[in-house]
Every structure is written in structure tokens, then in C-alpha cells.
Design an enzyme around this catalytic site. Structure first.
Site, PDB file in Angstrom:
ATOM      1  N   MET A 135     -11.824   4.664  -3.889  1.00 51.79           N
ATOM      2  CA  MET A 135     -12.770   4.873  -2.794  1.00 51.79           C
ATOM      3  C   MET A 135     -13.392   6.257  -2.961  1.00 51.79           C
ATOM      4  O   MET A 135     -13.143   7.183  -2.189  1.00 51.79           O
ATOM      5  CB  MET A 135     -12.052   4.729  -1.451  1.00 51.79           C
ATOM      6  CG  MET A 135     -11.654   3.304  -1.146  1.00 51.79           C
ATOM      7  SD  MET A 135     -10.695   3.135   0.376  1.00 51.79           S
ATOM      8  CE  MET A 135      -9.042   3.322  -0.295  1.00 51.79           C
ATOM      9  N   GLY A 155     -10.733   3.599   4.398  1.00 51.63           N
ATOM     10  CA  GLY A 155     -10.431   4.999   4.618  1.00 51.63           C
ATOM     11  C   GLY A 155      -9.245   5.291   5.497  1.00 51.63           C
ATOM     12  O   GLY A 155      -8.637   6.356   5.374  1.00 51.63           O
ATOM     13  N   PHE A 156      -8.872   4.347   6.373  1.00 56.02           N
ATOM     14  CA  PHE A 156      -7.785   4.616   7.305  1.00 56.02           C
ATOM     15  C   PHE A 156      -6.958   3.353   7.520  1.00 56.02           C
ATOM     16  O   PHE A 156      -7.502   2.247   7.608  1.00 56.02           O
ATOM     17  CB  PHE A 156      -8.331   5.086   8.661  1.00 56.02           C
ATOM     18  CG  PHE A 156      -9.050   6.406   8.592  1.00 56.02           C
ATOM     19  CD1 PHE A 156      -8.355   7.596   8.710  1.00 56.02           C
ATOM     20  CD2 PHE A 156     -10.418   6.443   8.395  1.00 56.02           C
ATOM     21  CE1 PHE A 156      -9.020   8.812   8.632  1.00 56.02           C
ATOM     22  CE2 PHE A 156     -11.094   7.651   8.318  1.00 56.02           C
ATOM     23  CZ  PHE A 156     -10.386   8.840   8.443  1.00 56.02           C
ATOM     24  N   SER A 171       0.838  -1.197   0.000  1.00 61.35           N
ATOM     25  CA  SER A 171       0.000   0.000   0.000  1.00 61.35           C
ATOM     26  C   SER A 171       0.874   1.248   0.000  1.00 61.35           C
ATOM     27  O   SER A 171       1.587   1.525   0.976  1.00 61.35           O
ATOM     28  CB  SER A 171      -0.894  -0.005   1.237  1.00 61.35           C
ATOM     29  OG  SER A 171      -1.627   1.187   1.328  1.00 61.35           O
ATOM     30  N   MET A 211      -8.882   8.377  -2.402  1.00 62.28           N
ATOM     31  CA  MET A 211      -9.992   8.720  -1.512  1.00 62.28           C
ATOM     32  C   MET A 211     -10.435  10.152  -1.778  1.00 62.28           C
ATOM     33  O   MET A 211      -9.596  11.032  -1.992  1.00 62.28           O
ATOM     34  CB  MET A 211      -9.562   8.577  -0.048  1.00 62.28           C
ATOM     35  CG  MET A 211      -8.956   7.238   0.291  1.00 62.28           C
ATOM     36  SD  MET A 211      -8.491   7.167   2.039  1.00 62.28           S
ATOM     37  CE  MET A 211      -7.456   5.693   2.037  1.00 62.28           C
ATOM     38  N   ASP A 218      -7.624  -6.498   1.723  1.00 53.92           N
ATOM     39  CA  ASP A 218      -7.106  -5.185   2.074  1.00 53.92           C
ATOM     40  C   ASP A 218      -7.541  -4.859   3.504  1.00 53.92           C
ATOM     41  O   ASP A 218      -8.736  -4.735   3.778  1.00 53.92           O
ATOM     42  CB  ASP A 218      -7.652  -4.134   1.099  1.00 53.92           C
ATOM     43  CG  ASP A 218      -6.998  -2.771   1.259  1.00 53.92           C
ATOM     44  OD1 ASP A 218      -6.159  -2.615   2.166  1.00 53.92           O
ATOM     45  OD2 ASP A 218      -7.331  -1.866   0.467  1.00 53.92           O
ATOM     46  N   GLY A 219      -6.566  -4.751   4.400  1.00 50.17           N
ATOM     47  CA  GLY A 219      -6.852  -4.384   5.772  1.00 50.17           C
ATOM     48  C   GLY A 219      -6.306  -5.379   6.768  1.00 50.17           C
ATOM     49  O   GLY A 219      -6.767  -6.523   6.829  1.00 50.17           O
ATOM     50  N   GLY A 242      -4.369   0.931   9.822  1.00 50.09           N
ATOM     51  CA  GLY A 242      -4.179   0.611  11.227  1.00 50.09           C
ATOM     52  C   GLY A 242      -5.401   0.176  12.003  1.00 50.09           C
ATOM     53  O   GLY A 242      -5.362   0.102  13.234  1.00 50.09           O
ATOM     54  N   HIS A 271      -7.319   1.517  -6.321  1.00 50.97           N
ATOM     55  CA  HIS A 271      -8.509   1.249  -5.515  1.00 50.97           C
ATOM     56  C   HIS A 271      -9.257   2.575  -5.338  1.00 50.97           C
ATOM     57  O   HIS A 271      -8.823   3.445  -4.594  1.00 50.97           O
ATOM     58  CB  HIS A 271      -8.058   0.673  -4.171  1.00 50.97           C
ATOM     59  CG  HIS A 271      -9.163   0.372  -3.220  1.00 50.97           C
ATOM     60  ND1 HIS A 271      -8.930   0.041  -1.903  1.00 50.97           N
ATOM     61  CD2 HIS A 271     -10.522   0.340  -3.369  1.00 50.97           C
ATOM     62  CE1 HIS A 271     -10.079  -0.178  -1.277  1.00 50.97           C
ATOM     63  NE2 HIS A 271     -11.052   0.009  -2.150  1.00 50.97           N
ATOM     64  N   ASP A 331      -4.363   3.789  -3.232  1.00 44.94           N
ATOM     65  CA  ASP A 331      -5.654   4.153  -2.652  1.00 44.94           C
ATOM     66  C   ASP A 331      -6.017   5.582  -3.033  1.00 44.94           C
ATOM     67  O   ASP A 331      -5.261   6.521  -2.741  1.00 44.94           O
ATOM     68  CB  ASP A 331      -5.605   4.036  -1.129  1.00 44.94           C
ATOM     69  CG  ASP A 331      -5.604   2.593  -0.655  1.00 44.94           C
ATOM     70  OD1 ASP A 331      -6.495   1.833  -1.071  1.00 44.94           O
ATOM     71  OD2 ASP A 331      -4.710   2.230   0.139  1.00 44.94           O
ATOM     72  N   HIS A 376      -0.262  -0.810  -4.633  1.00 45.60           N
ATOM     73  CA  HIS A 376      -1.668  -0.550  -4.351  1.00 45.60           C
ATOM     74  C   HIS A 376      -1.853   0.952  -4.120  1.00 45.60           C
ATOM     75  O   HIS A 376      -1.298   1.517  -3.186  1.00 45.60           O
ATOM     76  CB  HIS A 376      -2.086  -1.342  -3.115  1.00 45.60           C
ATOM     77  CG  HIS A 376      -3.554  -1.299  -2.826  1.00 45.60           C
ATOM     78  ND1 HIS A 376      -4.475  -2.007  -3.564  1.00 45.60           N
ATOM     79  CD2 HIS A 376      -4.259  -0.615  -1.884  1.00 45.60           C
ATOM     80  CE1 HIS A 376      -5.688  -1.783  -3.078  1.00 45.60           C
ATOM     81  NE2 HIS A 376      -5.587  -0.938  -2.063  1.00 45.60           N
ATOM     82  N   MET A 397     -12.620  -5.961   1.672  1.00 51.79           N
ATOM     83  CA  MET A 397     -12.172  -5.083   2.749  1.00 51.79           C
ATOM     84  C   MET A 397     -12.422  -5.785   4.078  1.00 51.79           C
ATOM     85  O   MET A 397     -13.553  -6.151   4.395  1.00 51.79           O
ATOM     86  CB  MET A 397     -12.930  -3.758   2.704  1.00 51.79           C
ATOM     87  CG  MET A 397     -12.732  -2.941   1.437  1.00 51.79           C
ATOM     88  SD  MET A 397     -11.001  -2.463   1.165  1.00 51.79           S
ATOM     89  CE  MET A 397     -10.644  -1.531   2.661  1.00 51.79           C
ATOM     90  N   GLY A 430       0.402  -3.286   4.354  1.00 52.13           N
ATOM     91  CA  GLY A 430       0.518  -1.905   4.801  1.00 52.13           C
ATOM     92  C   GLY A 430       1.410  -1.758   6.008  1.00 52.13           C
ATOM     93  O   GLY A 430       2.424  -2.450   6.154  1.00 52.13           O
TER      94      GLY A 430
END
Length: 225
Positions: A67, A141-142, A7, A36, A176-177, A144, A65, A34, A32, A136, A198
């Protein structure tokens, strides 16, 4: 062998060029990206200018990706910026088949992302138009966040759906996540074969360990039985 997509939003931007060189040498498969818009998700991240800068120093393909609330408006823009895969959120689309055809018409791979609370039943109508599904495991959106356990069964259900339709090997399942040492085997066992890494899975390690860490994730195999 699993596909690895670090990421970019989790990379130290003050050291981006050097980090990309380390990641390229480690043999990552994609970057990747992102995107947003501050509307579909309450955050902003990355853009086409950064993608063009990455393309100037790396030959590793990029998966984008989106979003964003109106993703079909930006497909051409991100293709022009260097995307090889474009993934749209199914939650944003009234006509997902039309959107997927739009991406494939530009000779790019077409993906759909699905949020943790979104039902996957409509995917059975989309299989002929999909190259990738991004599950997901956190709300988007965030970085961690904590992995939502129920999303693991969603991966299994998608893989069973694809296999039952004779799509074995045709559709990648990206996760992802919170893909990290403690969760990756479970996600691969469920049917994932493309891992977004990530802050918790890759970038907590020093760059000199990237090759070792990437190889570990690539070589995870689904448990038998």
C-alpha cells in the site's frame, strides 16, 4: 479448500514468536504482510526487517501487500526479504502489465489489489499476467473497519470474469477487510478462496483456539445453486 493468510499487523508484537508458532501449527497457508508508506494510505506498517525475522522462525510463505505510492521501486527489496506473493494496488500503476511481469520475472506470484471504489473493468486485459486479485472490502490502511457491502458483488464479478476467460483455478481471489464468522461464508459464496484474517476474524480468539478457527475458515465451501 480456502487459503488462509493471517494479517501480521494484527498480531500482538510483544508475543510474535509464540503467536507464529501457534499459527504454523494451525496450518495457515501464508502470512499477510501489509506495507504502508503514510502516503498512499495515512498509516505506517511493517517492513522487510520484520519479514526476515519471521523467515528466521517460520517456513510459512509470506504474501506482501504494498500500500505504497511507488510500488515497483520496492519489488526487489521485498523479494529479497522473503516474499512469495507481491500484490500492488492497481490505483498506483500506470503500466500494470509491466509491473506484473517484473514480479513474475523474479519467480514470484503477482497480484493486484483493488480498493472498494475502483472499477474492475480493466482487469479483463490483465488476466494472462495475474496470479491473484486482492479485493479490499474496506478502505485500506486501518484494521477494524466496517465491510462495505457493494464490494461483495465485485468479488462475484471478478470470479465470473475469470471463469468466462477459462481461468478457473488460475487466479486466486483474496479478500482483505472484515473477514469474520459473520461475513466469511458470504465472501466464499461470492467467489473468494483466499481469506486475510485479522483482529475480528482470528485474533479475538485465544491462541489455543487458532487451529480450530483456521480449520473452520479453510473448510467453508461455496453454496451450490
Amino acid at each position: 479448500m480456502n487459503k488462509i493468510s493471517p494479517s501480521v499487523m494484527c498480531i500482538d508484537m510483544m508475543d510474535l514468536k509464540n503467536q507464529l508458532a501457534r499459527l504454523d501449527a494451525a496450518g495457515v497457508d501464508f502470512y499477510h504482510i501489509d506495507i504502508m508508506d503514510g502516503h498512499f494510505v495515512p498509516n505506517y506498517s511493517l517492513n522487510g526487517d520484520l519479514m526476515r525475522a519471521i523467515k528466521g522462525v517460520s517456513n510459512t510463505p509470506m504474501d506482501v501487500h504494498l500500500m505504497v505510492t511507488n510500488p515497483t521501486e520496492y519489488i526487489q527489496y521485498f523479494v529479497d526479504a522473503g516474499a512469495e506473493i507481491i500484490t500492488l494496488h492497481i490505483e498506483t500503476l500506470d503500466h500494470p502489465i509491466r509491473a506484473l511481469k517484473q514480479i513474475r520475472a523474479l519467480s514470484k506470484k503477482a497480484g493486484l489489489a483493488v480498493n472498494p471504489a475502483t472499477d474492475i473493468s480493466k482487469f479483463k486485459y490483465l488476466l494472462d499476467f495475474l496470479d491473484l486479485v486482492c479485493v479490499m472490502t474496506v478502505d485500506p490502511g486501518f484494521a477494524g473497519q466496517t465491510l462495505i457491502p457493494a464490494t461483495v458483488s465485485k468479488i462475484s464479478e471478478l470470479r465470473a470474469m475469470f471463469d468466462a476467460a477459462g481461468k478457473q483455478g488460475d487466479i486466486d481471489i483474496m479478500v482483505d477487510g472484515q473477514v469474520k464468522e459473520e461475513t466469511a461464508q458470504m465472501l466464499v459464496d461470492a467467489g473468494a478462496n483466499m481469506l486475510v484474517l485479522g483482529s475480528s476474524g482470528l485474533f479475538k480468539f485465544p491462541p489455543e483456539r487458532y487451529a480450530e478457527v483456521v480449520a473452520m475458515y479453510k473448510n467453508l465451501k461455496k453454496a451450490q445453486g
